[in-house]
Design a protein around this motif. Structure first.
Motif, PDB file in Angstrom:
ATOM      1  N   GLY A 270     -59.160   2.876 -50.316  1.00 42.27           N
ATOM      2  CA  GLY A 270     -58.386   2.353 -51.431  1.00 42.27           C
ATOM      3  C   GLY A 270     -57.375   3.327 -52.011  1.00 42.27           C
ATOM      4  O   GLY A 270     -56.707   3.012 -52.998  1.00 42.27           O
ATOM      5  N   ASP A 271     -57.246   4.501 -51.401  1.00 46.75           N
ATOM      6  CA  ASP A 271     -56.345   5.510 -51.968  1.00 46.75           C
ATOM      7  C   ASP A 271     -54.871   5.162 -51.824  1.00 46.75           C
ATOM      8  O   ASP A 271     -54.040   5.612 -52.618  1.00 46.75           O
ATOM      9  CB  ASP A 271     -56.606   6.870 -51.297  1.00 46.75           C
ATOM     10  CG  ASP A 271     -57.795   7.579 -51.903  1.00 46.75           C
ATOM     11  OD1 ASP A 271     -58.118   8.696 -51.465  1.00 46.75           O
ATOM     12  OD2 ASP A 271     -58.417   7.009 -52.827  1.00 46.75           O
ATOM     13  N   SER A 272     -54.548   4.391 -50.809  1.00 43.57           N
ATOM     14  CA  SER A 272     -53.150   4.015 -50.593  1.00 43.57           C
ATOM     15  C   SER A 272     -53.033   2.516 -50.415  1.00 43.57           C
ATOM     16  O   SER A 272     -53.879   1.891 -49.771  1.00 43.57           O
ATOM     17  CB  SER A 272     -52.591   4.718 -49.348  1.00 43.57           C
ATOM     18  OG  SER A 272     -52.561   6.112 -49.540  1.00 43.57           O
ATOM     19  N   THR A 273     -51.981   1.962 -50.994  1.00 38.51           N
ATOM     20  CA  THR A 273     -51.694   0.538 -50.858  1.00 38.51           C
ATOM     21  C   THR A 273     -50.234   0.355 -50.446  1.00 38.51           C
ATOM     22  O   THR A 273     -49.385   1.224 -50.709  1.00 38.51           O
ATOM     23  CB  THR A 273     -51.938  -0.223 -52.172  1.00 38.51           C
ATOM     24  OG1 THR A 273     -51.163   0.391 -53.223  1.00 38.51           O
ATOM     25  CG2 THR A 273     -53.410  -0.184 -52.555  1.00 38.51           C
ATOM     26  N   TYR A 274     -49.968  -0.758 -49.794  1.00 40.94           N
ATOM     27  CA  TYR A 274     -48.635  -1.039 -49.264  1.00 40.94           C
ATOM     28  C   TYR A 274     -48.304  -2.504 -49.552  1.00 40.94           C
ATOM     29  O   TYR A 274     -49.186  -3.367 -49.470  1.00 40.94           O
ATOM     30  CB  TYR A 274     -48.606  -0.786 -47.756  1.00 40.94           C
ATOM     31  CG  TYR A 274     -49.138   0.569 -47.367  1.00 40.94           C
ATOM     32  CD1 TYR A 274     -50.495   0.747 -47.083  1.00 40.94           C
ATOM     33  CD2 TYR A 274     -48.303   1.675 -47.287  1.00 40.94           C
ATOM     34  CE1 TYR A 274     -50.996   1.988 -46.737  1.00 40.94           C
ATOM     35  CE2 TYR A 274     -48.801   2.924 -46.940  1.00 40.94           C
ATOM     36  CZ  TYR A 274     -50.143   3.073 -46.675  1.00 40.94           C
ATOM     37  OH  TYR A 274     -50.638   4.301 -46.336  1.00 40.94           O
TER      38      TYR A 274
END
Length: 127
Positions: free
Chosen positions: A55-59
Protein backbone atom coordinates in the motif's frame (compact mmCIF):
# COMPACT_ATOMS: atom_id res chain seq x y z
CA UNK A 1 -3.01 -17.09 -8.30
CA UNK A 2 -5.77 -15.56 -6.24
CA UNK A 3 -9.51 -15.61 -6.76
CA UNK A 4 -11.22 -12.23 -6.83
CA UNK A 5 -14.84 -11.16 -6.29
CA UNK A 6 -15.98 -7.56 -6.75
CA UNK A 7 -18.95 -5.96 -5.02
CA UNK A 8 -20.44 -2.53 -4.41
CA UNK A 9 -21.47 -1.61 -7.92
CA UNK A 10 -24.77 0.09 -8.67
CA UNK A 11 -26.35 3.27 -9.91
CA UNK A 12 -25.35 6.73 -8.64
CA UNK A 13 -26.14 10.27 -9.70
CA UNK A 14 -23.47 12.44 -11.25
CA UNK A 15 -21.44 14.11 -8.52
CA UNK A 16 -22.13 11.28 -6.12
CA UNK A 17 -19.90 8.62 -4.57
CA UNK A 18 -19.62 4.85 -4.62
CA UNK A 19 -17.20 2.38 -3.05
CA UNK A 20 -16.21 -0.85 -4.71
CA UNK A 21 -14.69 -3.77 -2.84
CA UNK A 22 -12.68 -6.72 -4.09
CA UNK A 23 -12.46 -9.78 -1.85
CA UNK A 24 -9.55 -12.11 -2.48
CA UNK A 25 -9.06 -15.74 -1.61
CA UNK A 26 -6.13 -18.03 -2.13
CA UNK A 27 -2.51 -17.94 -1.10
CA UNK A 28 -0.12 -15.04 -0.89
CA UNK A 29 -2.59 -12.21 -1.46
CA UNK A 30 -0.26 -9.97 0.56
CA UNK A 31 2.42 -10.39 -2.11
CA UNK A 32 0.20 -9.34 -5.00
CA UNK A 33 0.16 -6.01 -6.77
CA UNK A 34 -3.51 -5.05 -7.22
CA UNK A 35 -5.34 -3.00 -9.80
CA UNK A 36 -8.76 -1.80 -10.92
CA UNK A 37 -9.75 -1.62 -14.58
CA UNK A 38 -13.01 -0.71 -16.29
CA UNK A 39 -14.68 -1.42 -19.59
CA UNK A 40 -17.51 0.42 -21.34
CA UNK A 41 -19.50 -1.07 -24.23
CA UNK A 42 -17.50 -0.96 -27.43
CA UNK A 43 -14.32 0.15 -25.70
CA UNK A 44 -11.12 -1.52 -24.59
CA UNK A 45 -10.63 -2.39 -20.94
CA UNK A 46 -8.77 0.54 -19.42
CA UNK A 47 -6.62 1.07 -16.37
CA UNK A 48 -8.14 2.95 -13.44
CA UNK A 49 -5.91 2.55 -10.38
CA UNK A 50 -3.29 0.29 -8.83
CA UNK A 51 -1.59 -0.27 -5.49
CA UNK A 52 1.61 -2.01 -4.38
CA UNK A 53 1.61 -5.06 -2.11
CA UNK A 54 2.09 -3.00 1.05
CA UNK A 55 0.00 0.00 0.00
CA UNK A 56 2.99 2.35 0.00
CA UNK A 57 2.49 3.43 -3.60
CA UNK A 58 -0.65 4.07 -5.61
CA UNK A 59 -1.16 4.89 -9.27
CA UNK A 60 -4.12 6.45 -11.10
CA UNK A 61 -5.31 7.11 -14.61
CA UNK A 62 -5.40 10.82 -15.37
CA UNK A 63 -9.16 10.62 -15.86
CA UNK A 64 -9.78 9.64 -12.22
CA UNK A 65 -6.89 11.32 -10.41
CA UNK A 66 -8.15 13.39 -7.50
CA UNK A 67 -11.57 11.72 -7.57
CA UNK A 68 -10.83 8.02 -6.95
CA UNK A 69 -8.81 6.43 -4.14
CA UNK A 70 -7.50 2.87 -4.07
CA UNK A 71 -6.67 1.17 -0.78
CA UNK A 72 -6.05 -2.31 0.56
CA UNK A 73 -6.40 -4.23 3.81
CA UNK A 74 -4.09 -7.24 3.69
CA UNK A 75 -5.44 -8.70 6.91
CA UNK A 76 -8.93 -8.75 5.39
CA UNK A 77 -7.65 -9.66 1.91
CA UNK A 78 -9.60 -6.77 0.44
CA UNK A 79 -8.93 -4.00 -2.04
CA UNK A 80 -11.26 -1.01 -2.30
CA UNK A 81 -11.90 1.74 -4.79
CA UNK A 82 -13.54 4.85 -3.38
CA UNK A 83 -15.09 6.87 -6.20
CA UNK A 84 -16.21 10.47 -5.69
CA UNK A 85 -17.39 13.36 -7.89
CA UNK A 86 -18.52 10.78 -10.35
CA UNK A 87 -19.23 11.56 -13.98
CA UNK A 88 -21.30 9.89 -16.66
CA UNK A 89 -18.08 8.79 -18.35
CA UNK A 90 -17.28 6.67 -15.28
CA UNK A 91 -20.10 4.33 -16.30
CA UNK A 92 -18.55 0.92 -16.96
CA UNK A 93 -18.03 -2.58 -15.68
CA UNK A 94 -15.25 -2.40 -13.10
CA UNK A 95 -12.79 -5.26 -12.69
CA UNK A 96 -10.39 -6.08 -9.90
CA UNK A 97 -7.08 -7.65 -10.95
CA UNK A 98 -4.01 -9.13 -9.28
CA UNK A 99 -0.44 -9.38 -10.49
CA UNK A 100 2.53 -11.39 -9.26
CA UNK A 101 5.35 -10.64 -9.63
CA UNK A 102 4.73 -6.88 -9.56
CA UNK A 103 4.60 -5.18 -12.98
CA UNK A 104 7.87 -3.66 -14.11
CA UNK A 105 8.04 0.12 -14.48
CA UNK A 106 4.78 1.57 -15.73
CA UNK A 107 3.38 -1.75 -16.97
CA UNK A 108 0.92 -1.59 -14.07
CA UNK A 109 -1.43 0.19 -16.48
CA UNK A 110 -1.45 -2.73 -18.93
CA UNK A 111 -4.06 -5.42 -18.45
CA UNK A 112 -1.50 -7.91 -19.76
CA UNK A 113 0.51 -7.50 -16.55
CA UNK A 114 -2.26 -9.07 -14.44
CA UNK A 115 -2.88 -12.79 -14.14
CA UNK A 116 -6.04 -12.95 -12.02
CA UNK A 117 -9.32 -11.17 -12.65
CA UNK A 118 -12.69 -10.86 -10.98
CA UNK A 119 -16.01 -11.18 -12.80
CA UNK A 120 -16.69 -7.44 -12.75
CA UNK A 121 -19.33 -5.19 -11.21
CA UNK A 122 -21.50 -2.69 -13.09
CA UNK A 123 -21.31 1.00 -12.21
CA UNK A 124 -23.81 3.38 -13.79
CA UNK A 125 -23.66 7.15 -13.33
CA UNK A 126 -26.88 8.98 -14.18
CA UNK A 127 -27.21 12.65 -14.96
Amino acid sequence: QVQLVESGGGSVQAGGSLRLSCAASGRNFNSHFMGWFRQSPGKEREFVAAITWNGDSTYYADSVKGRFTISRDNAAKTVRLQMSAMKSEDTAVYYCAAAYPPPYGNRYSSRLAYDSWGQGTQVTVTS
